[in-house]
Design a protein around this motif. Structure first.
Motif, PDB file in Angstrom:
ATOM      1  N   PRO A 155      -4.606   2.751  12.317  1.00  0.00           N
ATOM      2  CA  PRO A 155      -5.676   3.551  11.700  1.00  0.00           C
ATOM      3  C   PRO A 155      -6.944   2.736  11.493  1.00  0.00           C
ATOM      4  CG  PRO A 155      -3.587   3.843  10.538  1.00  0.00           C
ATOM      5  CD  PRO A 155      -3.402   2.700  11.486  1.00  0.00           C
ATOM      6  N   ARG A 156      -8.067   3.414  11.550  1.00  0.00           N
ATOM      7  CA  ARG A 156      -9.353   2.733  11.370  1.00  0.00           C
ATOM      8  C   ARG A 156      -9.464   2.064  10.000  1.00  0.00           C
ATOM      9  NH1 ARG A 156     -13.784   6.998  13.942  1.00  0.00           N
ATOM     10  NH2 ARG A 156     -13.025   6.914  16.101  1.00  0.00           N
ATOM     11  N   ASP A 157      -8.852   2.698   8.971  1.00  0.00           N
ATOM     12  CA  ASP A 157      -8.892   2.108   7.631  1.00  0.00           C
ATOM     13  C   ASP A 157      -8.276   0.716   7.622  1.00  0.00           C
ATOM     14  OD1 ASP A 157     -10.122   4.333   6.594  1.00  0.00           O
ATOM     15  OD2 ASP A 157      -8.289   5.189   5.727  1.00  0.00           O
ATOM     16  N   GLN A 158      -7.153   0.555   8.341  1.00  0.00           N
ATOM     17  CA  GLN A 158      -6.496  -0.751   8.384  1.00  0.00           C
ATOM     18  C   GLN A 158      -7.358  -1.776   9.116  1.00  0.00           C
ATOM     19  OE1 GLN A 158      -2.483  -0.491   9.865  1.00  0.00           O
ATOM     20  NE2 GLN A 158      -1.874   1.057   8.364  1.00  0.00           N
ATOM     21  N   ASP A 177      -5.101  -0.350  -1.617  1.00  0.00           N
ATOM     22  CA  ASP A 177      -5.353   0.858  -0.837  1.00  0.00           C
ATOM     23  C   ASP A 177      -6.306   0.505   0.293  1.00  0.00           C
ATOM     24  OD1 ASP A 177      -6.045   3.289   0.225  1.00  0.00           O
ATOM     25  OD2 ASP A 177      -6.804   4.150  -1.640  1.00  0.00           O
ATOM     26  N   GLU A 178      -5.772   0.527   1.521  1.00  0.00           N
ATOM     27  CA  GLU A 178      -6.591   0.088   2.652  1.00  0.00           C
ATOM     28  C   GLU A 178      -7.723   1.051   2.971  1.00  0.00           C
ATOM     29  OE1 GLU A 178      -2.854   1.740   4.852  1.00  0.00           O
ATOM     30  OE2 GLU A 178      -3.442   1.196   2.821  1.00  0.00           O
ATOM     31  N   SER A 179      -7.688   2.246   2.404  1.00  0.00           N
ATOM     32  CA  SER A 179      -8.776   3.196   2.647  1.00  0.00           C
ATOM     33  C   SER A 179      -9.900   3.080   1.616  1.00  0.00           C
ATOM     34  CB  SER A 179      -8.239   4.633   2.631  1.00  0.00           C
ATOM     35  OG  SER A 179      -7.788   4.988   1.335  1.00  0.00           O
ATOM     36  N   SER A 180      -9.735   2.179   0.655  1.00  0.00           N
ATOM     37  CA  SER A 180     -10.697   2.062  -0.444  1.00  0.00           C
ATOM     38  C   SER A 180     -11.591   0.839  -0.261  1.00  0.00           C
ATOM     39  CB  SER A 180      -9.943   1.958  -1.773  1.00  0.00           C
ATOM     40  OG  SER A 180     -10.778   1.504  -2.806  1.00  0.00           O
ATOM     41  N   SER A 230       0.524   3.705   1.981  1.00  0.00           N
ATOM     42  CA  SER A 230       0.772   4.162   3.351  1.00  0.00           C
ATOM     43  C   SER A 230       2.100   3.649   3.896  1.00  0.00           C
ATOM     44  CB  SER A 230      -0.375   3.731   4.276  1.00  0.00           C
ATOM     45  OG  SER A 230      -0.427   2.319   4.412  1.00  0.00           O
ATOM     46  N   THR A 247       0.823  -1.207   0.000  1.00  0.00           N
ATOM     47  CA  THR A 247       0.000   0.000   0.000  1.00  0.00           C
ATOM     48  C   THR A 247       0.857   1.258   0.000  1.00  0.00           C
ATOM     49  OG1 THR A 247      -0.131   0.384   2.379  1.00  0.00           O
ATOM     50  CG2 THR A 247      -1.602  -1.293   1.461  1.00  0.00           C
TER      51      THR A 247
END
Length: 370
Positions: free
Chosen positions: A240-243, A201-204, A181, A179
């Protein structure tokens, strides 16, 4: 539960380039395109200044030190690590990067010494020396009989999981994702007609759905799945919350273990729906000894992750985390005092995940399945 537990050895970042490469029997060109260090041998000298003399033509097993005996005693059914270096003599330096890692292909017996079943390659150093360097890395690993996942000559190859036979006529599937990040350049993503890594992308939500679909399509009855993912910053304990959301989606879609890495020190972990999620395993092998600036994280302390799974469900029975310490660019047993420190830090920073971490009299840490 049907049959005996299956045990996996999972390792964080294994960085055999730069200074580590220089102490092995076939060191590559020590020149570095770094702003502060222009010669890889400087990293060896820093380690020697901190902790004492290091042999400059060390045996291939040297960096692993006491870890090899511990692994032989544990006899894991499969071994998975994040190989965070290119294996090449290429001089095609990737632009815009502060740090570049490569090891000489003739030093691959050092990697082979730990007998990895899968080398995850979707990380922010595998293309440090360009696509020519990636091609040589893939060819060198294949010639040595070492499986790789997460990078390939095109997108289909990069996304394809490595397949490892395990006891009970089962298969272990290992996917490897990298990723932005963690510092992976977007331009390193493999495409249908370009080599590179399995970029995600861990936010996607779309990326999570894509990875989830690939797990569901590949997993057959009796298979176990590890998703090895390079994400997040180098330092700090906040997840992070995304992860978290991404990891939970992977487990919900059939991943049995999420094998996260990129941080230079161990990060918190959780047991989600009975499955282990490691948010940051920390480095296992590197040349950071003697480099100051982040001492509060004790990145000299490393962990061997021995994860025992129920074979029919992939649920965690228990994981044993064995503390080690990097000393003279070699792994040795951590002191009991250091094990206590690791236990306290991981218990405190992982409290939000509700994971109970025990410590045995020898210093090893254990988490039980939920």
């Amino acid at each position: 539960m049907g049959g005996e537990l299956l045990t996996l050895f999972l390792a964080g970042d294994v960085m055999l380039g730069r200074g580590v490469d220089q102490i092995l029997p076939h060191p590559g060109d020590p020149a570095l395109p770094e702003a502060y260090v222009s010669d890889a041998r400087t990293y060896v000298e820093l380690a020697e200044a901190a902790n004492g003399t290091i042999p400059w033509r060390a045996p291939y097993s040297w960096p692993w030190g006491e870890a090899l005996g511990l692994l032989d005693a544990a006899a894991p059914d499969a071994r998975v690590l994040n190989l965070e270096t290119s294996v090449t003599q290429s001089d095609d330096i990737a632009p815009g990067k502060a740090v570049h890692y490569r090891m000489h292909p003739a030093n691959l017996p050092c990697l082979a010494a730990v007998r990895p079943d899968v080398c995850a390659l979707a990380n922010n150093h595998v293309l440090d020396y360009g696509r020519r360097g990636l091609a040589e890395t893939l060819d060198s690993l294949a010639a040595a009989g070492l499986r790789a996942a997460g990078a390939g000559r095109d997108l289909a190859e990069a996304r394809r999981p490595a397949v490892v036979p395990i006891p009970g006529k089962r298969r272990l599937l290992v996917f490897s994702l990298g990723t932005a990040s963690s510092g992976v350049p977007h331009g390193w993503a493999a495409t249908a007609d370009r080599s590179g890594i399995y970029f995600s992308d861990e936010s996607s939500d779309a990326a999570a759905a894509d990875a989830a679909g690939r797990i569901r399509r590949a997993k057959r009855s009796g298979d176990l799945v590890v998703v090895s993912i390079h994400w997040g910053s180098n330092w700090g304990y906040t997840v992070p919350r995304d992860q978290i959301r991404f990891a939970h989606t992977l487990v919900d879609s059939g991943a049995d273990v999420v094998h996260g890495h990129s941080s230079h020190h161990p990060r918190p972990f959780e047991v989600y729906r009975g499955h282990l999620v490691l948010y940051g395993c920390g480095d296992l092998i590197d040349d950071y000894e003697g480099i100051g600036g982040n001492e509060r994280y004790r990145d000299d302390l490393r962990l061997l992750y021995l994860v025992a799974l129920e074979p029919d469900t992939g649920r965690l029975d228990h994981a044993r985390l064995v503390p080690l310490q990097a000393h003279r660019m070699r792994l040795r047993h951590a002191s009991l005092e250091d094990s206590v420190w690791l236990h306290e830090v991981l218990a405190r920073t992982g409290r939000t995940f509700g994971t109970h971490l025990a410590r045995d009299p020898e210093g090893a840490l254990t988490v039980r399945g939920g």
